[in-house]
Design a protein around this motif. Structure first.
Motif, PDB file in Angstrom:
ATOM      1  N   ASN A  37     -21.363 -47.513  20.537  1.00  0.00           N
ATOM      2  CA  ASN A  37     -19.905 -48.225  19.811  1.00  0.00           C
ATOM      3  C   ASN A  37     -19.005 -48.064  21.084  1.00  0.00           C
ATOM      4  O   ASN A  37     -18.117 -49.135  20.877  1.00  0.00           O
ATOM      5  N   ALA A  38     -19.126 -47.289  21.860  1.00  0.00           N
ATOM      6  CA  ALA A  38     -17.747 -47.407  22.950  1.00  0.00           C
ATOM      7  C   ALA A  38     -18.200 -48.616  23.854  1.00  0.00           C
ATOM      8  O   ALA A  38     -17.460 -49.160  24.477  1.00  0.00           O
ATOM      9  N   VAL A  39     -19.440 -49.043  24.151  1.00  0.00           N
ATOM     10  CA  VAL A  39     -19.868 -50.030  24.778  1.00  0.00           C
ATOM     11  C   VAL A  39     -19.278 -51.480  24.189  1.00  0.00           C
ATOM     12  O   VAL A  39     -18.715 -52.188  24.776  1.00  0.00           O
ATOM     13  N   TYR A  40     -19.423 -51.441  22.775  1.00  0.00           N
ATOM     14  CA  TYR A  40     -19.086 -52.375  21.868  1.00  0.00           C
ATOM     15  C   TYR A  40     -17.754 -52.900  22.134  1.00  0.00           C
ATOM     16  O   TYR A  40     -17.024 -53.882  22.413  1.00  0.00           O
ATOM     17  N   ARG A  41     -17.062 -51.776  22.023  1.00  0.00           N
ATOM     18  CA  ARG A  41     -15.658 -51.708  22.091  1.00  0.00           C
ATOM     19  C   ARG A  41     -15.096 -52.236  23.289  1.00  0.00           C
ATOM     20  O   ARG A  41     -14.298 -53.490  23.654  1.00  0.00           O
ATOM     21  N   LYS A  42     -15.376 -51.851  24.500  1.00  0.00           N
ATOM     22  CA  LYS A  42     -15.318 -52.377  25.725  1.00  0.00           C
ATOM     23  C   LYS A  42     -15.642 -53.646  25.867  1.00  0.00           C
ATOM     24  O   LYS A  42     -14.856 -54.477  26.532  1.00  0.00           O
ATOM     25  N   MET A  43     -16.730 -54.169  25.314  1.00  0.00           N
ATOM     26  CA  MET A  43     -17.364 -55.702  25.390  1.00  0.00           C
ATOM     27  C   MET A  43     -16.201 -56.613  24.805  1.00  0.00           C
ATOM     28  O   MET A  43     -15.796 -57.705  25.282  1.00  0.00           O
ATOM     29  N   LEU A  44     -15.614 -56.054  23.601  1.00  0.00           N
ATOM     30  CA  LEU A  44     -14.880 -56.746  22.943  1.00  0.00           C
ATOM     31  C   LEU A  44     -13.491 -56.954  23.875  1.00  0.00           C
ATOM     32  O   LEU A  44     -12.680 -57.801  23.800  1.00  0.00           O
ATOM     33  N   GLU A  45     -13.006 -55.979  24.422  1.00  0.00           N
ATOM     34  CA  GLU A  45     -11.869 -55.753  25.381  1.00  0.00           C
ATOM     35  C   GLU A  45     -11.835 -56.778  26.397  1.00  0.00           C
ATOM     36  O   GLU A  45     -11.048 -57.166  26.873  1.00  0.00           O
ATOM     37  N   GLU A  46     -13.118 -56.703  26.818  1.00  0.00           N
ATOM     38  CA  GLU A  46     -13.088 -57.734  28.235  1.00  0.00           C
ATOM     39  C   GLU A  46     -13.277 -59.173  27.798  1.00  0.00           C
ATOM     40  O   GLU A  46     -13.449 -59.854  28.696  1.00  0.00           O
ATOM     41  N   SER A  47     -13.499 -59.465  26.502  1.00  0.00           N
ATOM     42  CA  SER A  47     -13.934 -60.924  26.045  1.00  0.00           C
ATOM     43  C   SER A  47     -12.776 -61.788  25.745  1.00  0.00           C
ATOM     44  O   SER A  47     -11.569 -61.039  25.457  1.00  0.00           O
ATOM     45  N   ASP A  48     -12.936 -62.880  26.027  1.00  0.00           N
ATOM     46  CA  ASP A  48     -11.749 -63.820  25.876  1.00  0.00           C
ATOM     47  C   ASP A  48     -11.545 -64.162  24.277  1.00  0.00           C
ATOM     48  O   ASP A  48     -12.594 -63.840  23.607  1.00  0.00           O
ATOM     49  N   ASP A  49     -10.276 -63.986  23.990  1.00  0.00           N
ATOM     50  CA  ASP A  49     -10.008 -64.293  22.466  1.00  0.00           C
ATOM     51  C   ASP A  49     -10.347 -65.498  21.985  1.00  0.00           C
ATOM     52  O   ASP A  49     -10.079 -66.533  22.498  1.00  0.00           O
ATOM     53  N   ILE A  50     -11.212 -65.677  20.984  1.00  0.00           N
ATOM     54  CA  ILE A  50     -11.617 -67.049  20.548  1.00  0.00           C
ATOM     55  C   ILE A  50     -10.955 -67.061  19.131  1.00  0.00           C
ATOM     56  O   ILE A  50     -11.265 -68.081  18.623  1.00  0.00           O
ATOM     57  N   GLY A  51     -10.101 -66.301  18.598  1.00  0.00           N
ATOM     58  CA  GLY A  51      -9.576 -66.160  17.260  1.00  0.00           C
ATOM     59  C   GLY A  51     -10.224 -65.491  16.479  1.00  0.00           C
ATOM     60  O   GLY A  51     -11.682 -65.545  16.096  1.00  0.00           O
TER      61      GLY A  51
END
Length: 214
Positions: A37-51
């Protein structure tokens, strides 16, 4: 940064839990899912916003769940084994309800797929702030007589995986396309994916009753 949506994480980890129990045991599975879950959240934080309302965003939200579990396992999950686990997940009744329903042997269902993907393409063209970060659809309805064909040369998941060390596990997500095709009474025929280092991801969906697709 992509907005966190816990629903995707909860649903996918619940669906994949039983196949993982059988392969890895309950203790390891629970540990990996808890830590992912922590990894998942970090991945989203690092990703470009696509809407957050991008019609294609669900692909990323779901794909990242598997990538996060793999990362949390810290080398204990082999990609080929994980492919089998996720494929087993796709055979669960709930997944068949969610992902199935269409029959690509029917002209009207081929048209439904076409309309859905053209709508996703239209959304992205209507939101230019995400155009360079999201999928770029290319349609060629003259290329094949049967089924439906399209390709894209940019995928946010592939971009993230290449930049953050997830390329090894990315094919797990790509292979699920074949499972989805099967649920829709179709075959996915493709020779190229970005995950394999090609210049595009191809999608040619053909009804499974078509003997010699053209």
């Amino acid at each position: 940064m992509m907005k966190y949506k816990g629903g995707y994480f909860r649903l996918l980890t619940w669906l994949v839990k039983k196949p993982m129990y059988r392969k890895y045991g309950k203790e390891k599975t629970r540990k990996w899912i808890r830590e992912s879950n922590a990894v998942y959240r970090k991945m989203l934080e690092e990703s470009d916003d696509i809407g957050s309302d991008n019609p294609m965003a669900g692909n990323t939200y779901m794909g990242y769940v598997f990538m996060a579990i793999w990362k949390a396992a810290d080398g204990e999950i082999k990609v080929e084994d994980f492919k089998k686990v996720t494929q087993e997940m796709m055979d669960r009744p709930l997944v068949k309800i969610i992902k199935g329903g269409n029959d690509m042997n029917r002209k009207e269902d081929v048209e439904k797929m076409s309309n859905m993907l053209h709508a996703a393409d239209a959304w992205q063209k209507a939101h230019p702030e995400y155009v360079e970060k999201s999928w770029d659809f290319h349609f060629d309805e003259t290329k094949h007589k049967d089924g439906f064909y399209y390709y894209f040369t940019r995928c946010p998941m592939e971009t993230y995986a290449r930049e953050h060390g997830f390329m090894e596990v990315l094919p797990v997500c790509c292979d699920l396309d074949y499972c989805t095709a099967k649920l829709r009474h179709a075959r996915l025929i493709r020779d190229k994916t970005l995950a394999d280092g090609c210049d595009m991801c191809e999608y040619w969906f053909v009804g499974d009753q078509v003997k010699n697709p053209q």
